[in-house]
Design an enzyme around this catalytic site. Structure first.
Site, PDB file in Angstrom:
ATOM      1  CE1 TYR A  14      45.883 -26.763  -0.458  1.00 12.96           C
ATOM      2  CE2 TYR A  14      47.503 -28.445   0.089  1.00 12.96           C
ATOM      3  CZ  TYR A  14      47.178 -27.129  -0.136  1.00 12.96           C
ATOM      4  OH  TYR A  14      48.144 -26.163  -0.037  1.00 12.96           O
TER       5      TYR A  14
ATOM      6  CG  ASP B   5      40.812 -27.490   8.824  1.00 13.46           C
ATOM      7  OD1 ASP B   5      40.292 -27.935   9.855  1.00 13.46           O
ATOM      8  OD2 ASP B   5      40.791 -28.077   7.723  1.00 13.46           O
TER       9      ASP B   5
ATOM     10  CG  HIS C  18      39.864 -22.549   6.713  1.00 15.00           C
ATOM     11  ND1 HIS C  18      38.737 -22.800   5.964  1.00 15.00           N
ATOM     12  CD2 HIS C  18      40.755 -23.523   6.414  1.00 15.00           C
ATOM     13  CE1 HIS C  18      38.948 -23.887   5.234  1.00 15.00           C
ATOM     14  NE2 HIS C  18      40.156 -24.343   5.487  1.00 15.00           N
TER      15      HIS C  18
HETATM   16 NI    NI Z   1      44.054 -26.397   5.737  1.00 13.07          NI
END
Ligand code: NI
Length: 504
Positions: A407, A316, A460
């Site tokens: 989130y 992400d 991430h």
């Molecule tokens: Ni994110």
């Protein structure tokens, strides 16, 4: 000494802002999109600088926006990206560049960290009943061996209302010296030109910004056509309903206002080139990892997840400066992955987004600027999705099928908007907490230990420690008998608006 005085002045300015809701950096409304406020057609911009793609009113300022250019132009000047994320309760999502150059690094990180600590002081994470959010991104607005400009792009949601703000930073990449507004412009003449520009807009009240609105302006930049634009935060010189505001000084009137430094800055916008084209660097700089080409990261072989134990790695918040290294790791391991990209980041790193697609990985939507979608109106949610879909089509050449809401925050409006945009909602069932630990070994352990058949693993690629963990994650998952697949292979048929957090 001069430079230090400038930092002091910059931080003092922040202090003034700190007490005032109007001046918080807010999320990125965005990407500077050129919205002419006159009927004059806009000339074609130069090749390296691109007009931004998210031409949604949600993301533009009132008036012209600064010319945004490909973040890749920074080359080896970019030393690293600092990030701050808080995913529980009060939410912070911030990233800013550092260059291994002093004093500009201190000015930039001082601005971002001050904005975050001011926000956290007013909206502590434990506060009940308030879902405040601070969103701070950045984009490149000037690039040459003599001048580099970045603009912060901010959005603050205080639990009731959202406000946008921005702040420009100009510096000499050879020395790291900060170039303040008064280094770029003849102040008195520029102030007069600013008042002239405001006179054409009866709704603009420069008096709201104080006696010296030029000194109070948080953003000074140029368009690709050499016009000076002076930007104000939302509510600073116009009714809050207008969002951020810029005033434009025509190119012919801009030229006489510029100092020698100002001309160099303007040239870094009109004719952008890599700042590391000359080697004046006093510090060692990291090398750029070449982009893997040709070999699809995966997806080439047809995998049947009913017959083998499948898991999907998902990344992400990119694309960013570390994504190419990740692509190289995935190519080395011949492993496919799924990337949930931010529209704002695609606009900053369009070539990286395209490289992700060309390597055969799957791309989904992670919204434009990482706002909590449950705090937005249905129209705003739609714009977060459609603007990101648009830049993904334009820059990466893909039609996304999935949305990962920031989130994991969802409600009925988010489901409905995803359905309208043709996106299934894809969450995860293995959270590596890589954003919290920033530790390669812990990230490897979390990903491998908790993976089960059908898992979607959350990572991430804005964190170097995560990217570094990927080869070991792949090796260890395979050693446990897992086959790595994309989310679409894992999930099979999906329906827009429906939520998936794992596969078969
Ligand atoms: Ni994110």
């Amino acid at each position: 000494m001069r430079a230090i005085t400038r930092i002091g002045a910059a931080l003092a300015g922040l202090g003034v802002l700190a007490g005032c809701a109007v001046t918080y950096p807010g999320p990125n409304l965005g990407s500077p999109v050129s919205t002419p406020d006159t009927a004059t057609p806009t000339p074609t911009p130069p090749n390296t600088a691109r007009p931004t793609g998210a031409a949604e009113e949600e993301f533009v300022a009132e008036g012209r926006s600064p010319q945004v250019m490909d973040g890749d132009l920074l080359g080896s000047l970019l030393a690293r990206i600092e990030t701050r994320t808080t995913y529980n309760g009060t939410r912070v999502f911030a990233s800013w560049p550092q260059f291994d150059r002093s004093p500009v690094d201190a000015q930039i990180s001082g601005y971002f960290t001050q904005a975050i600590s001011d926000f956290e002081a007013i909206h502590p994470a434990a506060a009940s009943g308030v879902s405040a959010e601070l969103n701070l991104g950045w984009q490149l607005i000037g690039s040459s061996p003599e001048a580099v400009g970045v603009v912060s792009d901010g959005y603050l949601f205080d639990g009731a209302d959202g406000r946008s703000s921005w702040r420009s930073f100009w510096f000499d990449p050879a020395t790291g010296a900060v170039l303040g507004t008064d280094e770029l412009l003849d102040h008195a003449a520029a102030l007069a030109a600013l008042r002239d520009a405001a006179a054409a807009h009866p709704d603009v009240d420069l008096g709201r910004a104080g006696d010296d609105p030029l000194a109070a302006a948080p953003m000074v930049a140029f368009t690709g056509q050499g016009e000076l634009i002076v930007g104000f935060d939302q509510c600073q010189v116009m009714a809050c309903s207008h969002g951020r505001v810029t005033l434009t000084v025509p190119a012919a009137a801009t030229a006489p206002l510029l100092t020698d430094e100002g001309r160099r800055v303007e040239d870094s916008v009109v004719n952008p080139v890599r700042p590391d084209a000359v080697t004046a660097s006093p510090t060692p700089t990291p090398t750029t990892t070449p982009t893997p080409t040709g070999k699809p990261g995966g997806a080439a072989r047809k995998v049947d997840c009913d017959k083998v134990k499948c898991v999907a790695l998902s990344f992400d918040d990119g694309p960013g400066p570390y994504t190419r290294t990740l692509l190289a790791h995935l190519a080395d391991a011949k492993a496919p992955a799924t990337f949930f990209l931010l529209g704002q980041q695609v606009e900053t790193y369009p070539k990286v987004a395209r490289a992700v697609a060309r390597a055969g990985h799957e791309i989904g939507v992670h919204t434009w600027d990482h706002r909590d979608l449950t705090k937005l109106s249905p129209a705003q949610i739609d714009r977060e999705l459609t603007s990101t879909i648009r830049v993904l089509r334009r820059d990466a050449g893909v039609n996304p099928r999935y949305l990962r809401p920031p989130y994991g925050a969802m409600d009925a409006d988010v489901h409905a908007s995803a359905k309208r945009s043709g996106l299934a909602l894809v969450l995860w069932n293995v959270d590596t907490l890589d954003w919290l630990t920033r530790d390669t070994d812990k990230t490897v352990a979390a990903a491998v230990k908790r993976a089960r058949r059908g898992s979607i693993i959350l990572l991430h690629d804005i964190h170097p420690a995560t990217v570094k963990a990927v080869p070991a994650i792949i090796r260890k998952l395979r050693a446990k008998g897992f086959t790595l697949v994309t989310v679409s292979t894992l999930l099979g048929r999906t329906k827009p608006g429906v939520v998936y957090s794992h596969g078969r």
